[in-house]
Design a protein around this motif. Structure first.
Motif, PDB file in Angstrom:
ATOM      1  N   TYR A 320       0.839  -1.197   0.000  1.00 31.01           N
ATOM      2  CA  TYR A 320       0.000   0.000   0.000  1.00 31.01           C
ATOM      3  C   TYR A 320       0.877   1.252   0.000  1.00 31.01           C
ATOM      4  O   TYR A 320       0.501   2.279  -0.559  1.00 31.01           O
ATOM      5  N   LEU A 386      -2.839   6.334   0.387  1.00 26.30           N
ATOM      6  CA  LEU A 386      -3.282   4.945   0.263  1.00 26.30           C
ATOM      7  C   LEU A 386      -2.648   4.071   1.337  1.00 26.30           C
ATOM      8  O   LEU A 386      -2.803   2.852   1.317  1.00 26.30           O
ATOM      9  N   HIS A 405      -9.252   5.617  -4.069  1.00 25.00           N
ATOM     10  CA  HIS A 405      -8.830   4.325  -3.557  1.00 25.00           C
ATOM     11  C   HIS A 405      -9.340   3.217  -4.474  1.00 25.00           C
ATOM     12  O   HIS A 405     -10.433   3.327  -5.040  1.00 25.00           O
ATOM     13  N   PHE A 409      -9.813  -1.807  -1.712  1.00 24.22           N
ATOM     14  CA  PHE A 409      -8.822  -1.267  -0.779  1.00 24.22           C
ATOM     15  C   PHE A 409      -8.855  -1.995   0.562  1.00 24.22           C
ATOM     16  O   PHE A 409      -7.830  -2.241   1.178  1.00 24.22           O
TER      17      PHE A 409
END
Length: 470
Positions: A320, A386, A405, A409
């Protein structure tokens, strides 16, 4: 009956009270030498309970703006004189992108105008050594640090250089897997800020154009390789790639083997070569497919993400953190869980902040680190990046965000039972580096799986013997 004011996020209102009173004092709306309204009046004005009001007032006392006179009240003394404390904060070159650090420091400055923060960019290839040296010299007050770097500190260095932050029992608001690795003797030495498992990012348009289904739920590396082969187009794009020899990439295949890298009762290492070859063989099979895996990109994770962004590769294994390179991109992509070989293991990365025990601005540094870990700051991270906040409630926050996103996610929730750290395999950083050399020979075809296994056993045995002698 005593009136009790209860609010879910009282810290935000405490901050509002502190900022308002501080602003009024600096604007001379609350003159020096006068007393602030009573605590009960402040409770009504800011809709806070008594304990919260006292907490806010204590912050103003510590800043030197007011002085508490027992049984009388809080007298305004104005902007404190003297030298402004400066906190020198060591950071990675990616910290601002991953945490929206610039914006967070601006908010901290508004809350603490008497504290100056100076960021120091630390060279990635000497991060741990730089922190150790400059904290020992007293020239670094705090630093952003990942779990791998924290592991490079010896027990003695942790005790000598790192300031304990808070008892572990008071960190229930954070995911336990972000606090546990940073604790020592019941005290937190690193304030966790963000974390990430490994995920597969994939270009939805590429799969759609080839008539391929998007990955759903649990899947294997063989299924990924099959999908990558179909998504690849010769001389146009590759199917899959990742930073092959990264400390947080290739060891996941060791993890998914389920092998316990500890010596037996006689002190010998015995590695099952069939299992080891099967799991590490996935990497070898990937790089042996020239139209699927671009081996020239295996050295840089940022390059893999850039190629993914430019449509030169259809899927990547990444974090991420690295996906923040795409937070303003318009590309149509999504994320899928990490595939598995034998066991569903996923390497976890955790990033936090430390305070130097030898800092001359220790209290100011602790206040900064405390702010970065606060719900307020963690929600900023959730809404503007993120990255995944270590604060559980901030990670689960579902408000409007400033970045797009991916649809899935929240798969990090689904993967939590598979999260593991490198020490789960009972390998030190030095041991992992040593056996990586044998893996590289296997990867290039210069030795087979059995030879690799025996060589890894010997390397571990030699290191164990040398350590015993020392």
């Amino acid at each position: 009956m005593q009136k009790k004011v209860i609010r879910k996020h009282s810290q935000a209102r405490i901050d509002e009270m502190v900022n308002t009173i501080r602003g009024e004092i600096l604007a001379n709306l609350q003159a020096v030498g006068t007393y602030l309204p009573s605590e009960s009046d402040l409770e009504k004005r800011f809709r806070l309970g008594n304990n919260s009001v006292r907490k806010g007032l204590e912050q103003l006392v510590q800043e030197g703006i007011i002085r508490k006179i027992p049984r009388v009240g809080n007298i305004v003394v104005g902007q404190p004189s003297g030298e402004q404390p400066t906190v020198r904060l060591g950071v990675y070159n990616t910290t601002d992108r991953e945490m929206e650090l610039t914006g967070l420091l601006e908010q901290f400055q508004k809350r603490h105008p008497n504290i100056r923060v100076q960021t120091v960019m630390i060279p990635t290839n000497e991060y741990a050594g730089y922190i150790k040296q400059h904290m020992a010299d007293g020239t670094l007050d705090a630093a952003i640090i990942n779990h791998h770097t924290f592991r490079q500190f010896s027990s003695r260095q942790k005790a000598d250089l790192l300031e304990p932050l808070q008892p572990l029992e008071q960190t229930s608001g954070y995911y336990p897997f972000t606090t546990g690795p940073f604790a020592d003797q019941g005290k937190l030495l690193v304030q966790p800020l963000i974390f990430s498992p490994l995920v597969v990012g994939y270009n939805r348009s590429h799969l759609k154009d080839r008539g391929l289904s998007e990955p759903e739920g649990d899947w294997t590396w063989n299924e990924l390789m099959e999908l990558a082969g179909k998504a690849a187009i010769e001389n146009e794009r590759f199917g899959f790639c990742f930073h092959l020899l990264s400390r947080n990439r290739w060891p996941v295949f060791l993890l998914q083997s389920g092998i316990d890298f500890t010596p037996d009762r006689e002190g010998f290492y015995r590695l099952p070569d069939e299992v080891l070859t099967e799991c590490l063989g996935v990497c070898r099979e990937l790089v042996e497919q020239p139209n699927v895996f671009p081996t020239m990109l295996s050295g840089l994770d940022s390059a893999a993400v850039e190629w993914f962004k430019d449509g030169k590769v259809s899927m990547i294994m990444t974090t991420y953190f690295s996906l923040n390179q795409l937070k303003h991109s318009e590309m149509d992509y999504d994320v899928a869980p990490l595939p598995y070989v034998r066991e569903k293991g996923n390497l976890l990365s955790v990033i936090g902040a430390i305070v130097s025990r030898k800092s001359k601005s220790k209290e100011a540094a602790k206040r900064l680190v405390e702010f970065l870990g606060s719900y307020e700051a963690q929600v900023v991270i959730r809404s503007k990046t993120l990255s995944i906040p270590a604060h559980r409630e901030a990670a689960e926050w579902d408000g409007e965000t400033d970045v797009r996103h991916p649809v899935h996610f929240r798969i990090f929730d689904h993967m939590m039972p598979t999260y593991r750290l490198l020490e789960h395999m009972s390998l030190t950083s030095k041991q992992l580096s040593a056996i990586q050399k044998e893996f590289e020979l296997f990867l290039t075809g210069l030795q087979d799986g059995v030879t690799m296994s025996r060589r890894m056993e010997q390397v571990l045995q030699d290191m164990n013997s040398n350590q015993a002698i020392e």
